[in-house]
Design a protein around this motif. Structure first.
Motif, short mmCIF file in Angstrom:
data_model
loop_
_atom_site.label_atom_id
_atom_site.label_comp_id
_atom_site.label_asym_id
_atom_site.label_seq_id
_atom_site.Cartn_x
_atom_site.Cartn_y
_atom_site.Cartn_z
N LYS A 141 0.92 -1.20 0.07
CA LYS A 141 -0.14 0.17 -0.17
C LYS A 141 1.01 1.04 -0.09
CE LYS A 141 -3.53 -1.94 2.79
NZ LYS A 141 -4.42 -1.91 3.98
N GLY A 148 -8.56 3.15 -2.16
CA GLY A 148 -8.29 2.03 -2.61
C GLY A 148 -6.99 2.23 -3.80
N GLU A 260 -8.09 0.78 8.88
CA GLU A 260 -8.13 2.10 8.75
C GLU A 260 -9.21 2.80 9.55
OE1 GLU A 260 -8.55 3.66 4.78
OE2 GLU A 260 -7.04 5.07 5.20
P1 ADP Z 1 -7.69 3.03 1.11
O1 ADP Z 1 -7.40 3.68 2.31
O2 ADP Z 1 -7.30 3.65 -0.11
O3 ADP Z 1 -9.15 2.54 1.09
P2 ADP Z 1 -7.21 0.39 2.48
O4 ADP Z 1 -6.20 -0.03 3.17
O5 ADP Z 1 -8.36 0.56 2.92
O6 ADP Z 1 -7.06 1.46 1.42
O7 ADP Z 1 -7.45 -0.88 1.27
C1 ADP Z 1 -8.60 -0.70 0.48
C2 ADP Z 1 -9.21 -2.16 0.27
O8 ADP Z 1 -8.50 -3.27 -0.10
C3 ADP Z 1 -9.97 -2.42 1.55
O9 ADP Z 1 -11.20 -1.91 1.87
C4 ADP Z 1 -9.94 -3.85 1.82
O10 ADP Z 1 -11.18 -4.31 1.12
C5 ADP Z 1 -8.58 -4.31 0.78
N1 ADP Z 1 -7.66 -4.61 1.60
C6 ADP Z 1 -6.68 -3.79 2.07
N2 ADP Z 1 -5.78 -4.33 2.84
C7 ADP Z 1 -6.07 -5.69 2.85
C8 ADP Z 1 -5.60 -6.81 3.39
N3 ADP Z 1 -4.48 -6.73 4.36
N4 ADP Z 1 -5.99 -8.13 3.14
C9 ADP Z 1 -7.05 -8.02 2.33
N5 ADP Z 1 -7.97 -7.14 1.76
C10 ADP Z 1 -7.41 -5.74 2.11
#
Ligand code: ADP
Length: 301
Positions: A141, A148, A260
């Motif tokens: 990330k 996302g 988050e």
């Molecule tokens: P943003 O802040 O850009 O939304 P996130 O960290 O919330 O980024 O990640 C976006 C989406 O990706 C999440 O809502 C989730 O569905 C998926 N996701 C993120 N990290 C993980 C992880 N470690 N394992 C599984 N799915 C994940």
């Protein structure tokens, strides 16, 4: 009461919903584009202006600061605080929550469940990061990403190494995280107001996508959350020092893990899916809690 909503766009669903809730409850409300504000930072009479108009006489503000304007937006919130105006979420908590790495460190310190998460400056550490996260598949990330964007699923170790190298080559800060496959492309968004989860939705990623963000085509539905998820969400918001927050949780084999904590959660998804008047609950919270000079730093920064 006189309430100011700090938002760049009065046509956004969340802004409109808050305006409606304020009016329905008999308050005077104004949408303030914080990027158009300027401030006089004097100690005897701090003031703030929108164009030629001085913004005075406000009882409370609702900050809806966009991720790309955190720096200036938080300065405007801070200025209101200096003037003794109650802020629904205080400036320190908003800026704290915008730093993903710092947020995760704060949550970890208080024992909140998190996906195994690693961070390094130097790409020579990448093999180690990958093995700490349990190997591929894993999630990489961008620290600065939202909605996302910049969240990548690397299915193999080779792919993970290449993505880490590419991001670091661009000088981007990244997190490398264990992939919670058992979440099945779904996450739970808990809307916390005060000490309560007032609404929760499950967001399911569209077919062939692991990111459940509504902006990425995910769909929202009502979900019944467990007591453990409820208390995790409330504690996470509390640790961040936020009165109102959207806490994103993944259902992992080892219990709920927080991904988050969002200080300006969108209201459209939750209000539409649950039929609840979340904006009304937020305004009601302000009615009970706003008092001159009451904003004070909470949480642990
Ligand atoms: P943003 O802040 O850009 O939304 P996130 O960290 O919330 O980024 O990640 C976006 C989406 O990706 C999440 O809502 C989730 O569905 C998926 N996701 C993120 N990290 C993980 C992880 N470690 N394992 C599984 N799915 C994940």
């Amino acid at each position: 009461m006189r309430i100011g909503i700090l938002s760049r766009n009065r046509n956004l669903y969340s802004t409109q919903s808050l305006v409606r809730a304020c009016k329905e409850r008999g308050h005077e409300v104004k949408v303030i584009d914080y990027l158009r504000c300027h401030m006089n930072i004097t100690s005897h009479r701090p003031s703030i202006y929108l164009g030629d108009d001085e913004l005075a006489g406000y009882d409370a503000i609702i900050p809806r600061v966009g991720a790309s304007h955190t720096f200036y937006g938080c300065a405007v919130v801070r200025q209101f605080e200096m003037m003794g105006v109650y802020s629904l979420n205080e400036s320190v908590a908003v800026s704290r929550s915008r730093d993903k790495l710092r947020s995760l460190q704060l949550l970890a310190r208080k024992g909140i469940g998190l996906p195994v998460t690693t961070f390094a400056h130097d790409t020579r550490a990448s093999k180690n990061l990958i093995s700490i996260c349990g190997g591929a598949p894993l999630v990489i990330k961008l620290l600065e990403g939202t909605q996302g964007v910049g969240v990548v699923l690397a299915e193999t170790t080779k792919a993970a190494e290449s993505v880490i190298e590419a991001f670091r080559g661009l000088n981007a800060n990244i997190l490398v995280q264990e992939f919670i496959a058992e979440a099945g492309g779904a996450d739970i968004r808990c809307l916390v107001v005060g000490e309560k989860v007032v609404a929760a939705i499950k967001r399911q990623a569209k077919e062939g996508e692991f990111r459940s963000n509504l902006h990425r085509g995910g769909s929202a539905s009502v979900v019944k959350i467990t007591p453990e998820e409820r208390s995790t969400a409330v504690r996470a918001a509390n640790i961040m020092g936020l009165n109102v927050a959207g806490v994103d949780i993944l259902r992992s084999n080892h219990g709920p893990v927080v991904m988050e904590v969002n200080s300006s959660p969108g209201l459209e998804g939750v209000e539409t899916a649950t039929g609840k008047d979340v904006a009304g609950m937020i305004v009601s919270f302000i009615e009970k809690n706003a008092a001159k000079g009451k904003t004070r730093t909470r949480g642990k920064g």
